[in-house]
Design a protein around this motif. Sequence first.
Motif, PDB file in Angstrom:
ATOM      1  N   TRP A 144       2.917  -5.359   1.426  1.00  0.00           N
ATOM      2  CA  TRP A 144       2.122  -4.447   2.242  1.00  0.00           C
ATOM      3  C   TRP A 144       1.453  -3.449   1.312  1.00  0.00           C
ATOM      4  O   TRP A 144       2.056  -2.968   0.361  1.00  0.00           O
ATOM      5  CB  TRP A 144       2.985  -3.645   3.217  1.00  0.00           C
ATOM      6  CG  TRP A 144       3.807  -4.437   4.166  1.00  0.00           C
ATOM      7  CD1 TRP A 144       3.689  -5.759   4.443  1.00  0.00           C
ATOM      8  CD2 TRP A 144       4.884  -3.937   4.960  1.00  0.00           C
ATOM      9  NE1 TRP A 144       4.624  -6.135   5.379  1.00  0.00           N
ATOM     10  CE2 TRP A 144       5.373  -5.021   5.714  1.00  0.00           C
ATOM     11  CE3 TRP A 144       5.470  -2.700   5.126  1.00  0.00           C
ATOM     12  CZ2 TRP A 144       6.428  -4.882   6.603  1.00  0.00           C
ATOM     13  CZ3 TRP A 144       6.518  -2.555   6.013  1.00  0.00           C
ATOM     14  CH2 TRP A 144       6.993  -3.659   6.752  1.00  0.00           C
ATOM     15  N   ASP A 195      -2.393   9.088   0.837  1.00  0.00           N
ATOM     16  CA  ASP A 195      -1.466   8.260   0.083  1.00  0.00           C
ATOM     17  C   ASP A 195      -1.936   6.813   0.112  1.00  0.00           C
ATOM     18  O   ASP A 195      -2.535   6.366   1.092  1.00  0.00           O
ATOM     19  CB  ASP A 195      -0.070   8.376   0.704  1.00  0.00           C
ATOM     20  CG  ASP A 195       0.987   7.819  -0.216  1.00  0.00           C
ATOM     21  OD1 ASP A 195       0.668   7.589  -1.390  1.00  0.00           O
ATOM     22  OD2 ASP A 195       2.125   7.623   0.225  1.00  0.00           O
ATOM     23  N   LEU A 196      -1.695   6.156  -0.995  1.00  0.00           N
ATOM     24  CA  LEU A 196      -1.907   4.712  -1.027  1.00  0.00           C
ATOM     25  C   LEU A 196      -0.700   4.139  -1.733  1.00  0.00           C
ATOM     26  O   LEU A 196      -0.402   4.522  -2.864  1.00  0.00           O
ATOM     27  CB  LEU A 196      -3.191   4.359  -1.774  1.00  0.00           C
ATOM     28  CG  LEU A 196      -3.595   2.870  -1.778  1.00  0.00           C
ATOM     29  CD1 LEU A 196      -5.097   2.767  -1.875  1.00  0.00           C
ATOM     30  CD2 LEU A 196      -2.952   2.072  -2.880  1.00  0.00           C
ATOM     31  N   THR A 197       0.027   3.304  -1.051  1.00  0.00           N
ATOM     32  CA  THR A 197       1.225   2.767  -1.672  1.00  0.00           C
ATOM     33  C   THR A 197       1.434   1.339  -1.186  1.00  0.00           C
ATOM     34  O   THR A 197       0.689   0.840  -0.353  1.00  0.00           O
ATOM     35  CB  THR A 197       2.451   3.641  -1.352  1.00  0.00           C
ATOM     36  OG1 THR A 197       3.558   3.148  -2.060  1.00  0.00           O
ATOM     37  CG2 THR A 197       2.770   3.636   0.120  1.00  0.00           C
ATOM     38  N   ALA A 198       2.442   0.722  -1.744  1.00  0.00           N
ATOM     39  CA  ALA A 198       2.728  -0.653  -1.364  1.00  0.00           C
ATOM     40  C   ALA A 198       4.193  -0.767  -0.985  1.00  0.00           C
ATOM     41  O   ALA A 198       4.970   0.172  -1.183  1.00  0.00           O
ATOM     42  CB  ALA A 198       2.405  -1.599  -2.520  1.00  0.00           C
ATOM     43  N   SER A 199       4.531  -1.872  -0.431  1.00  0.00           N
ATOM     44  CA  SER A 199       5.920  -2.097  -0.073  1.00  0.00           C
ATOM     45  C   SER A 199       6.186  -3.588  -0.072  1.00  0.00           C
ATOM     46  O   SER A 199       5.305  -4.382   0.248  1.00  0.00           O
ATOM     47  CB  SER A 199       6.212  -1.499   1.306  1.00  0.00           C
ATOM     48  OG  SER A 199       7.525  -1.802   1.674  1.00  0.00           O
ATOM     49  N   ASP A 200       7.402  -3.925  -0.440  1.00  0.00           N
ATOM     50  CA  ASP A 200       7.818  -5.320  -0.413  1.00  0.00           C
ATOM     51  C   ASP A 200       8.875  -5.432   0.673  1.00  0.00           C
ATOM     52  O   ASP A 200       9.996  -4.986   0.496  1.00  0.00           O
ATOM     53  CB  ASP A 200       8.396  -5.698  -1.792  1.00  0.00           C
ATOM     54  CG  ASP A 200       8.772  -7.162  -1.842  1.00  0.00           C
ATOM     55  OD1 ASP A 200       8.554  -7.855  -0.831  1.00  0.00           O
ATOM     56  OD2 ASP A 200       9.282  -7.594  -2.889  1.00  0.00           O
ATOM     57  N   LYS A 260      -2.382  -0.644   7.205  1.00  0.00           N
ATOM     58  CA  LYS A 260      -1.565  -1.603   6.462  1.00  0.00           C
ATOM     59  C   LYS A 260      -2.404  -2.819   6.117  1.00  0.00           C
ATOM     60  O   LYS A 260      -3.125  -3.337   6.964  1.00  0.00           O
ATOM     61  CB  LYS A 260      -0.350  -2.011   7.292  1.00  0.00           C
ATOM     62  CG  LYS A 260       0.646  -2.834   6.500  1.00  0.00           C
ATOM     63  CD  LYS A 260       1.781  -3.312   7.362  1.00  0.00           C
ATOM     64  CE  LYS A 260       2.881  -2.279   7.460  1.00  0.00           C
ATOM     65  NZ  LYS A 260       4.034  -2.775   8.212  1.00  0.00           N
ATOM     66  N   ILE A 298      -0.110   0.187   1.977  1.00  0.00           N
ATOM     67  CA  ILE A 298      -0.179   1.149   3.074  1.00  0.00           C
ATOM     68  C   ILE A 298      -1.022   2.338   2.630  1.00  0.00           C
ATOM     69  O   ILE A 298      -0.816   2.886   1.550  1.00  0.00           O
ATOM     70  CB  ILE A 298       1.224   1.623   3.487  1.00  0.00           C
ATOM     71  CG1 ILE A 298       2.070   0.416   3.913  1.00  0.00           C
ATOM     72  CG2 ILE A 298       1.156   2.636   4.605  1.00  0.00           C
ATOM     73  CD1 ILE A 298       3.157   0.103   2.983  1.00  0.00           C
ATOM     74  N   TYR A 309       0.129   1.708  13.383  1.00  0.00           N
ATOM     75  CA  TYR A 309      -0.810   1.566  12.267  1.00  0.00           C
ATOM     76  C   TYR A 309      -1.843   0.503  12.607  1.00  0.00           C
ATOM     77  O   TYR A 309      -1.654  -0.261  13.550  1.00  0.00           O
ATOM     78  CB  TYR A 309      -0.093   1.219  10.963  1.00  0.00           C
ATOM     79  CG  TYR A 309       0.789  -0.012  11.016  1.00  0.00           C
ATOM     80  CD1 TYR A 309       0.234  -1.278  10.897  1.00  0.00           C
ATOM     81  CD2 TYR A 309       2.170   0.100  11.178  1.00  0.00           C
ATOM     82  CE1 TYR A 309       1.033  -2.398  10.953  1.00  0.00           C
ATOM     83  CE2 TYR A 309       2.964  -1.011  11.235  1.00  0.00           C
ATOM     84  CZ  TYR A 309       2.400  -2.270  11.118  1.00  0.00           C
ATOM     85  OH  TYR A 309       3.198  -3.379  11.185  1.00  0.00           O
ATOM     86  N   GLN A 312      -2.452   6.130   3.893  1.00  0.00           N
ATOM     87  CA  GLN A 312      -2.383   7.211   4.875  1.00  0.00           C
ATOM     88  C   GLN A 312      -3.667   8.009   4.779  1.00  0.00           C
ATOM     89  O   GLN A 312      -4.009   8.527   3.719  1.00  0.00           O
ATOM     90  CB  GLN A 312      -1.199   8.153   4.571  1.00  0.00           C
ATOM     91  CG  GLN A 312       0.131   7.468   4.392  1.00  0.00           C
ATOM     92  CD  GLN A 312       0.667   6.891   5.670  1.00  0.00           C
ATOM     93  OE1 GLN A 312       0.228   7.247   6.757  1.00  0.00           O
ATOM     94  NE2 GLN A 312       1.624   5.998   5.558  1.00  0.00           N
ATOM     95  N   ASP A 319       5.730   5.069  13.476  1.00  0.00           N
ATOM     96  CA  ASP A 319       4.299   5.305  13.649  1.00  0.00           C
ATOM     97  C   ASP A 319       3.552   4.014  13.943  1.00  0.00           C
ATOM     98  O   ASP A 319       3.924   2.959  13.455  1.00  0.00           O
ATOM     99  CB  ASP A 319       3.704   5.858  12.351  1.00  0.00           C
ATOM    100  CG  ASP A 319       4.189   7.246  12.070  1.00  0.00           C
ATOM    101  OD1 ASP A 319       4.780   7.849  12.976  1.00  0.00           O
ATOM    102  OD2 ASP A 319       3.988   7.720  10.942  1.00  0.00           O
TER     103      ASP A 319
END
Lengths: 402, 387, 172
Positions: free
Chosen positions: C84, C70-75, C101, C86, C42, C88, C40
């Motif tokens: 990050w 959604d609200l989330t993070a990422s390493d 992001k 992220i 962003y 949605q 996708d």
Amino acid sequence: MTQTQEHSPTISQSEGRTLESGEREYMLDVRTTDLEVNMGPQHPATHGVMRILVRADGELTTGAQPHLGYLHRCAEKIGENVEWLQYLPYTDRYDYLAAMNNNLSYSLAVERLMGIEIPRRAMMIRTICAELNRIGSHLIAFGTYGLDIGAFTPFLYMFREREWMMALFEKICGARLTYSYIRIGGVFNDAPPGWLSEVERFCDTFDEKWQEYVDLLMVNHIFVKRTADIGVIPKEMAIDFGLTGPMLRGSGIDWDLRRDMPYELYDEIWKSGCFEIPLGTGERGTLGDCWDRVYVRVMEMRESIKIVRWCLANIEPGPVIADIPKTLKIPPGECYVGIENPRGELGHYVVSDGGKVATRVRVRAPSFVNLAVLEAIMPGTLLADAIAIIGSTDIVIGETDR
Amino acid sequence: MFSLAFAPLDAVRTAAAQVQGSQINDFLGEVKPDFVPGWAVPLTAAAIAVGIAMAIVSLIAMIGTWLERKVSGHIQCRYGPMRVGWHGWLQPLVDGIKLLLKEDMIPKGADRVLFVLAPAIVLASVMAAMVAFPLGPGFYFADINLGIFFILAMTSTTTIGVVMAGWSSNSKWSLYGAMREAAQVVAYEIPLGISLLVPIMVAGTFNLIEASNGQGGGLGIFNWYIWPWVNPFMLPAFLLFFVAILAETKRAPFDLPEAESELVAGFLTEYSGIRWSFFFMEEYAAMFLYCVVGSFFFFGGFESPLTSIARTTDVNVLIQVAAATTIILKGFAGLFLMMWLRWTLPRVRIDQVMTMGYKYLTPLALACVFGAALFEAFLAPVLPWRS
Amino acid sequence: MDFRGIYDRLRAMKAPGMTGCDEPREKNPEDKKDKGRFGDPYVLVEPALLPAFLDAVRMDAHLAFEMCIDLTASDPSTDDENLWVIVQLLSLTHKHRLSIKCLLPKANPVMPTSVPVHRTCQWHERECAEMYGITFEGHPDPRNILLPDDWVGSPLRKDYEFPEEYHGISCK
């Protein structure tokens, strides 16, 4: 009892105010101390190991605070440590009542990253399985809701139909609860001979039984009295809390991913006009009350049957899985795919760096999001209504905690 | 095990006052050797009566639990117990043994005395009430003139036990259950008593046996008080009475004190083993007793075609057996009806229970009494079949 | 509206904090190291201005992103110096989605909370906070949600070391 109770009325100085006539008016505070009750972790109405800290003034709840995490199994961490295909069985375990839908969501996310085409027959079987599982999940939701309200018998009637549904899944994939049948690229195997005609028989029987449930519970006077006007979620609140699925439609918002953001074959099915999106109408009480949410689920079961019938009428022979290697290497990138699970939008946000293992697998669990609304709608209801509200959110703890 | 010993003793004390002039008392008085002092006779009679009452209570509870499981099973498209004996008829016995052997637990922080006492009080009161239950027109422990009054008084004493259980358990769920029970019973005692006034007025007696005798003749069916030609207010009075006994015995849809999906198990939450079974014995015995009271005052008591046929033979034993069979069958028919309702209906909410009791049942019961009184005063004397 | 349209609209309305976008592309056959980028598209948003951005795109009639899905993070990896976050978004009116992001430095992962804009973020942010050690300033209820209150560390960080034991329970 160790609970301290303040029975003596006290006049609080701070709440006194001067009237226009010059007299002082005081509030006479005759409230007793609120009781803090732990509903759970072991409580029949929390549908699993969840704890809701309820503050209660007698039978009246004045506050509710859900405490989660008792069933946290690190699904997202596992997703970053196992291979793409190996993670599939873990998806079964979040919402164990709708494992097919979970498989589907994860598979679609990975397929989107890979950019592969799925055979048409595979999509048909996927749709049949997902919709059958939706029926099974709604049967549990409705049955246990009856149980929460105090009607035991409809629950077992619904288990009878769910049993048949599970037997169908057992025939197609060997498992009854955690299927892992929908794979990345298609489905694991083709339907065994005679399976599709048995699904048809199931659909025929189910229509009849469905009417029975509606007569027995849905329009039962006590049931309506217990659920109508209880736990009302207005439209704005539903959107603010990000509710999805029957919770959102129960509040009268016409939104279904199957129609509005179609995936797989749903665009074609919707255009054939064979199914509708049931919405809460507030016909027994207020729009967005518990009764409406349950009503949406009950009506959805019949719509799912229609979708299954459409698939049965249009299914053609062909391959059921795309040609994919045993060890997947997913091209780098990220994507989010949300599908309409029985409980709402189940989304997978997956990130790949081009290797065999995901960088990030995020599960957007509908139960987790839907549960948050409890804090807003539970205070001010009776204790029995609180149970009705928890039941109407239809949560699966495996999914809230993951 | 203290409560085990206590329950019969308490019942003896309560019953002793009532068995003066009972058959057992008379019989013991006749056969009494001279060296036995006179005061021992009513005490012994009471002890025997309570022993029999206890046996009856346990028997009813056993049949009741078995029936409940079978009825619920068949309503829910399953069989219920099938393994122990024919169609599982020995299941309650096995369950009883299991309950007896279970560890006797008292939760930490509980009020030990009250916790132990509560099931005893509950069981004792229902056993005492059982003393006033005649099995046949000439076969009873105590022919109490205020029989119905005694039964109502004794069965409502169970509430005290339940409240004690809820308070002493040191659990908030138990407390909720107890409070609900207290509120509910107080609310429903009123319509229960008032609706019973209608048949009492027609019968002109508080005595169960006399009420039954008043319904004799008419093939054993057509003179039952329930029929509209006897008194048109009897049927609504019975419906009110039935709703009230559902609430009194904590049966669905009024099972709020237990409410397993809301209050875990209500006042029973912390109880286990034999103490828990006491509450259950009380529940089934009280249900049966209320159903029997209902059949005495609305459905002809001992009178049935079977009793009418037995009467023609003029053999006393046959009449008594026929009467006993009739009343027990009627009691279990009522029990079956209550079970049927339980496994069909959802539960109502506490405020709805209260509203129903105070705002609807009580005024309706009063209206019934008023109407029935007018009917009795002005119309009944001129009706040929009532004279 | 497709992503291009959304992005053009975002630029036209000068959405607060937006720094750019990332779209998928095929891999360059000449560059051996390039693997391309799939999935996708962003938009990139300044973390400090995320709540303002969310509010702006919700209010804009052409975008109308009413719902935060959604609200989330990422390493992304241990080498990366950013986390990050992220988000949605979903528009019920226009039936389109948007991925956002935010790059948040690992050294100081602090950003303002989005709860005033979307109440659904409350639990999502609690989860991100405990899993990634991100501090959401102004969060109304900053407790752990899935983990025990006394859990040490941020389990979803790539450099997370599993504890040897937890309250006497062996974790290995």
